[in-house]
Scaffold this motif. Structure first.
Motif, mmCIF file in Angstrom:
data_model
loop_
_atom_site.group_PDB
_atom_site.id
_atom_site.type_symbol
_atom_site.label_atom_id
_atom_site.label_comp_id
_atom_site.label_asym_id
_atom_site.label_seq_id
_atom_site.Cartn_x
_atom_site.Cartn_y
_atom_site.Cartn_z
ATOM 1 N N SER A 13 -0.260 0.387 -5.608
ATOM 2 C CA SER A 13 -0.083 1.616 -6.395
ATOM 3 C C SER A 13 -0.120 2.890 -5.558
ATOM 4 N N ARG A 14 -0.701 2.821 -4.380
ATOM 5 C CA ARG A 14 -0.797 4.029 -3.528
ATOM 6 C C ARG A 14 -1.043 3.607 -2.087
ATOM 7 N N ARG A 36 -5.574 -1.798 -10.311
ATOM 8 C CA ARG A 36 -6.311 -1.618 -11.566
ATOM 9 C C ARG A 36 -5.665 -0.546 -12.414
ATOM 10 N N SER A 37 -5.210 0.533 -11.763
ATOM 11 C CA SER A 37 -4.645 1.626 -12.559
ATOM 12 C C SER A 37 -3.181 1.847 -12.222
ATOM 13 N N ASN A 88 -3.026 -6.706 0.765
ATOM 14 C CA ASN A 88 -3.265 -5.306 1.139
ATOM 15 C C ASN A 88 -4.433 -4.664 0.396
ATOM 16 N N TYR A 153 -18.033 -3.565 5.345
ATOM 17 C CA TYR A 153 -16.567 -3.507 5.426
ATOM 18 C C TYR A 153 -16.103 -4.247 6.686
ATOM 19 N N MET A 186 -6.169 5.635 8.925
ATOM 20 C CA MET A 186 -4.918 6.226 8.422
ATOM 21 C C MET A 186 -5.236 7.283 7.374
ATOM 22 N N THR A 188 -5.012 8.158 4.157
ATOM 23 C CA THR A 188 -4.756 7.706 2.778
ATOM 24 C C THR A 188 -5.969 8.089 1.929
HETATM 25 N N1 LIG Z 1 -6.811 3.913 5.237
HETATM 26 C C1 LIG Z 1 -7.270 3.456 6.373
HETATM 27 O O1 LIG Z 1 -7.699 4.217 7.256
HETATM 28 C C2 LIG Z 1 -7.280 1.978 6.655
HETATM 29 C C3 LIG Z 1 -7.563 1.565 7.959
HETATM 30 C C4 LIG Z 1 -7.575 0.209 8.248
HETATM 31 C C5 LIG Z 1 -7.287 -0.708 7.271
HETATM 32 N N2 LIG Z 1 -7.027 -0.297 5.999
HETATM 33 C C6 LIG Z 1 -6.752 -1.324 4.996
HETATM 34 O O2 LIG Z 1 -5.476 -1.121 4.447
HETATM 35 C C7 LIG Z 1 -5.438 -1.581 3.103
HETATM 36 C C8 LIG Z 1 -4.871 -0.483 2.199
HETATM 37 O O3 LIG Z 1 -5.701 0.654 2.328
HETATM 38 P P1 LIG Z 1 -5.266 2.107 1.808
HETATM 39 O O4 LIG Z 1 -5.755 3.078 2.786
HETATM 40 O O5 LIG Z 1 -3.826 2.100 1.404
HETATM 41 O O6 LIG Z 1 -6.196 2.193 0.506
HETATM 42 P P2 LIG Z 1 -6.024 3.036 -0.841
HETATM 43 O O7 LIG Z 1 -5.115 4.188 -0.626
HETATM 44 O O8 LIG Z 1 -7.397 3.259 -1.335
HETATM 45 O O9 LIG Z 1 -5.265 1.978 -1.823
HETATM 46 C C9 LIG Z 1 -5.893 0.767 -2.165
HETATM 47 C C10 LIG Z 1 -4.978 -0.013 -3.107
HETATM 48 O O10 LIG Z 1 -5.683 -1.203 -3.510
HETATM 49 C C11 LIG Z 1 -5.862 -1.204 -4.945
HETATM 50 N N3 LIG Z 1 -7.172 -1.745 -5.276
HETATM 51 C C12 LIG Z 1 -8.393 -1.317 -4.850
HETATM 52 N N4 LIG Z 1 -9.368 -2.040 -5.424
HETATM 53 C C13 LIG Z 1 -8.751 -2.951 -6.225
HETATM 54 C C14 LIG Z 1 -9.223 -3.969 -7.102
HETATM 55 N N5 LIG Z 1 -10.525 -4.200 -7.274
HETATM 56 N N6 LIG Z 1 -8.310 -4.699 -7.781
HETATM 57 C C15 LIG Z 1 -6.983 -4.476 -7.636
HETATM 58 N N7 LIG Z 1 -6.487 -3.533 -6.826
HETATM 59 C C16 LIG Z 1 -7.357 -2.774 -6.135
HETATM 60 C C17 LIG Z 1 -5.773 0.287 -5.337
HETATM 61 O O11 LIG Z 1 -5.403 0.448 -6.689
HETATM 62 P P3 LIG Z 1 -6.517 0.696 -7.863
HETATM 63 O O12 LIG Z 1 -7.592 1.555 -7.278
HETATM 64 O O13 LIG Z 1 -5.770 1.311 -8.990
HETATM 65 O O14 LIG Z 1 -7.018 -0.658 -8.231
HETATM 66 C C18 LIG Z 1 -4.666 0.747 -4.393
HETATM 67 O O15 LIG Z 1 -3.407 0.355 -4.888
HETATM 68 C C19 LIG Z 1 -6.876 -1.988 2.763
HETATM 69 O O16 LIG Z 1 -7.028 -3.387 2.874
HETATM 70 C C20 LIG Z 1 -7.709 -1.286 3.817
HETATM 71 O O17 LIG Z 1 -8.928 -1.939 4.079
HETATM 72 C C21 LIG Z 1 -7.004 1.022 5.673
#
Ligand SMILES: NC(=O)c1ccc[n+]([C@@H]2O[C@H](COP(=O)([O-])OP(=O)(O)OC[C@H]3O[C@@H](n4cnc5c(N)ncnc54)[C@H](OP(=O)(O)O)[C@@H]3O)[C@@H](O)[C@H]2O)c1
Length: 245
Positions: A13-14, A36-37, A88, A153, A186, A188
């Protein structure tokens, strides 16, 4: 992987998931995702005409493993195959361990690790019948290096790397490749609460001098789905501008 393939992306979703989905749809993949949303991004894809037949979304919490099973069933029923899986969906928890609540620990482990194992289990059963498939686990450099306040984490992501290696050994003979991508920090929603001071410190320590962008990771996703990556499995790839080098 050619166009017309069906790819399941968790948490689309994002953030990174959204960017991966955008790439896949623009390149004529069929995409199924959940979160979820429902964000505006999902709403537009569901209600617009551009990708109506090529896009499927459900609202579910990935910590509810029965709903993951039902989701995979629904996707398979709708499209008749699943060629790719991007694990993801994930969440972070920045807190020193002694003051972290038990429920918060369980939530992170159940989402970042448990849901990946269960989703991969259901999808790999479909892929085994096809003798073909690509699984990509989105891990993190926090699973590779220590960062204060991220032990839970980090544990979930380090476990994901181990999961990737062993699953690659289990599924390789059936033509299924399993790899992990470990992004650095990243820009986000996940990092939006990080202090400006901490962001500046990370940038200072990064040879390429900036935070990661979701686009930096999508290039590697594209490569891992392609024929050029046909002999690559069981690996974890770091995309962090050199922060961990
Ligand atoms: N951002 C960083 O710096 C970074 C760095 C290294 C690795 N990562 C990894 O990259 C991946 C994506 O991260 P991101 O930065 O894109 O995160 P984000 O912007 O917070 O997005 C997370 C996504 O996962 C969904 N999600 C979260 N909890 C959920 C649940 N309980 N059930 C179903 N969906 C769920 C969210 O939608 P809803 O909240 O609506 O459910 C959203 O679509 C993750 O695995 C993260 O650990 C991120």
């Amino acid at each position: 992987m050619n166009n017309g393939k069906v790819v399941l992306v968790s948490g689309g979703s994002r953030g990174l998931g959204k960017e991966i989905i955008q790439y896949l749809l623009e390149n004529e993949f069929i995409v199924a995702t959940f979160s979820r949303s429902e964000t505006d991004f999902i709403k537009v894809l569901r209600e617009g005409n551009d990708y109506k037949d090529n896009f499927y979304w459900e609202s579910l919490d990935a910590k509810d493993y029965n709903s993951l099973k039902a989701f995979v069933f629904n996707v398979y029923k709708k499209y008749g195959k699943i060629d790719g899986l991007v694990n993801n969906a994930g969440a972070t928890l920045e807190q020193l361990l002694p003051v972290t609540r038990e429920n918060d620990i369980n939530d992170i482990i159940n989402l970042n690790l448990g849901s990946v194992i269960h989703l991969s289990r259901h999808v790999s059963r479909v892929m085994l019948n096809q003798n073909d498939g690509v699984i990509i686990n989105i891990s993190s450099i926090v699973g590779v290096r220590g960062f204060k306040g991220t032990s839970v984490y980090g544990a979930s992501k380090a476990a994901l790397d181990g999961f990737t290696r062993s699953l690659a050994r289990e599924l390789g003979s059936k033509g299924i490749r399993v790899n992990a991508i470990s992004p650095g920090f990243m820009d986000t929603d996940m990092t939006k609460n990080m202090s400006a001071g901490k962001k500046a410190q990370i940038i200072r320590r990064t040879p390429l001098g900036r935070l990661g962008k979701v686009e930096d990771v999508v290039g590697l996703v594209r490569f891992l789905f392609s024929c050029e990556a046909g002999f690559i499995t069981g690996q974890s790839f770091i995309v962090d501008g050199g922060l961990t080098c």
